[in-house]
Structure formats: structure tokens, C-alpha cells
Design an enzyme around this catalytic site. Structure first.
Site, mmCIF file in Angstrom:
data_model
loop_
_atom_site.group_PDB
_atom_site.id
_atom_site.type_symbol
_atom_site.label_atom_id
_atom_site.label_comp_id
_atom_site.label_asym_id
_atom_site.label_seq_id
_atom_site.Cartn_x
_atom_site.Cartn_y
_atom_site.Cartn_z
ATOM 1 N N HIS A 52 33.941 46.598 31.266
ATOM 2 C CA HIS A 52 32.850 45.978 31.066
ATOM 3 C C HIS A 52 31.744 46.398 31.905
ATOM 4 O O HIS A 52 32.241 46.793 33.088
ATOM 5 C CB HIS A 52 32.885 44.512 30.628
HETATM 6 P P1 TYD Z 1 37.792 38.910 31.753
HETATM 7 O O1 TYD Z 1 36.304 39.072 31.961
HETATM 8 O O2 TYD Z 1 38.092 39.679 30.614
HETATM 9 O O3 TYD Z 1 38.415 39.530 32.982
HETATM 10 P P2 TYD Z 1 38.227 41.124 33.784
HETATM 11 O O4 TYD Z 1 37.014 40.789 34.694
HETATM 12 O O5 TYD Z 1 39.611 41.231 34.444
HETATM 13 O O6 TYD Z 1 37.952 41.729 32.763
HETATM 14 O O7 TYD Z 1 38.082 37.326 31.755
HETATM 15 C C1 TYD Z 1 39.147 37.209 31.167
HETATM 16 C C2 TYD Z 1 39.124 35.379 30.809
HETATM 17 O O8 TYD Z 1 38.897 34.570 31.784
HETATM 18 C C3 TYD Z 1 38.040 35.325 29.743
HETATM 19 O O9 TYD Z 1 38.471 34.457 28.683
HETATM 20 C C4 TYD Z 1 36.922 34.968 30.514
HETATM 21 C C5 TYD Z 1 37.461 34.047 31.634
HETATM 22 N N1 TYD Z 1 36.642 33.863 32.850
HETATM 23 C C6 TYD Z 1 36.466 32.687 33.239
HETATM 24 O O10 TYD Z 1 36.260 31.709 32.546
HETATM 25 N N2 TYD Z 1 35.556 32.593 34.422
HETATM 26 C C7 TYD Z 1 35.407 33.602 35.363
HETATM 27 O O11 TYD Z 1 34.715 33.616 36.177
HETATM 28 C C8 TYD Z 1 36.094 34.692 34.808
HETATM 29 C C9 TYD Z 1 35.923 36.086 35.568
HETATM 30 C C10 TYD Z 1 36.707 34.841 33.564
#
Ligand code: TYD
Length: 138
Positions: A52
Site C-alpha cells: 500500500h
Molecule cells: P494493515 O494496514 O493491513 O497492515 P500493514 O501496514 O502491514 O499493511 O493493517 C492491518 C489491520 O490493522 C487493518 O484492519 C487496520 C488495522 N490497523 C489499525 O487499526 N491501526 C493501525 O495503526 C494500523 C497500522 C492498522
């Protein structure tokens, strides 16, 4: 400290026979004021964190333990970096596509972010990302 593109930088390290200590602070060695910290751990073998980009937030990724690869892509550059040292940080500016994979056993990825969590800031679709940065889609 200001960076304009994805940059691997050294974090100051205070060497000590009792154990090393590294620190980042803003203003100073942090390129932005970090308001959120999260970490990724207990990672199963072969896991890949979906790619992303963010519209506006900046982040720093640190391998607190173990190692993993971070692939970054911007409008003019694609690079793959292996993070394996606790005193190295990878700065990621806004509008950078990033993916994390090849986690070692016991890897812990620490991420410092310039913004509170806000799903609206995420770009989770690569074609949408290419459209935003004006990149031709192959
Ligand atoms: P995601 O953004 O997919 O992780 P990565 O950065 O590894 O791609 O986040 C995974 C899940 O965690 C998603 O449901 C959103 C949640 N999340 C939060 O609630 N707060 C946060 O600060 C972050 C980074 C993720």
C-alpha cells in the site's frame, strides 16, 4: 533531518558492554514528529504484508529483531532493501508504494508514523496508486 525519497539511514547507537541503545527524537534524528507507533510480530513463515501507499503520512520502518525485505516504489525508482539491524531505519515518504516480505523467524518490524491511523489516507490498490502518481500502467 529531511529526506525526499525512500532512504535507509543510520540511527545513533550508544555502544555499551551492558547492551547497545539506539534512540530517535524529534526534533533531531527523526525526520518528522512521530505520533503513532505499531509493530508487526509473530509472523508466520512466508507471510507477505499486502502493499500500500499513503496519501500524506510518512513512516520509518525498523527491524527491531530478525530481518525482512521492504520493496519501495515511487514514480521514478524501485528498490528492495533488507532490514536486519536495529540501528537502521528506512524512511518512507508519502505516495510511496511499499511491500514487506521475507520475514525471518522472530522478526519484529517497528513502524513510526507521522499521523494517527486513518484508513482514508491509505491507497491499497496498485492501479489507483499508478493513476495518482501518473505512472503508465503496463
Ligand atoms: P494493515 O494496514 O493491513 O497492515 P500493514 O501496514 O502491514 O499493511 O493493517 C492491518 C489491520 O490493522 C487493518 O484492519 C487496520 C488495522 N490497523 C489499525 O487499526 N491501526 C493501525 O495503526 C494500523 C497500522 C492498522
Amino acid at each position: 533531518m529531511v529526506f525526499e525519497k525512500p532512504t535507509l539511514f543510520e540511527i545513533p547507537k550508544i555502544c555499551d558492554p551492558r547492551g547497545n541503545l539506539s534512540v530517535l527524537q524529534y526534533p533531531g534524528t527523526l525526520p518528522f514528529e512521530a505520533v503513532r507507533t505499531y509493530w508487526i510480530y509473530d509472523i508466520p513463515g512466508g507471510a507477505i504484508r499486502d502493499g500500500h501507499a499513503y496519501h500524506s503520512q510518512q513512516e520509518i520502518i525498523i527491524a527491531l529483531s530478525g530481518s525482512f525485505d521492504v520493496t519501495t516504489e515511487t514514480d521514478d525508482e524501485r528498490q528492495r532493501v533488507t532490514l536486519s539491524r536495529s540501528n537502521q531505519g528506512l524512511y518512507i515518504p508519502p505516495l510511496t508504494w511499499r511491500e514487506i516480505d521475507r520475514f525471518s523467524t522472530n522478526a519484529v518490524a517497528l513502524i513510526l508514523s507521522s499521523s494517527l491511523y486513518n484508513e482514508i489516507d491509505y491507497i491499497r490498490d496498485k492501479k489507483t496508486y499508478y493513476g495518482i502518481i501518473g505512472h503508465e500502467i503496463e
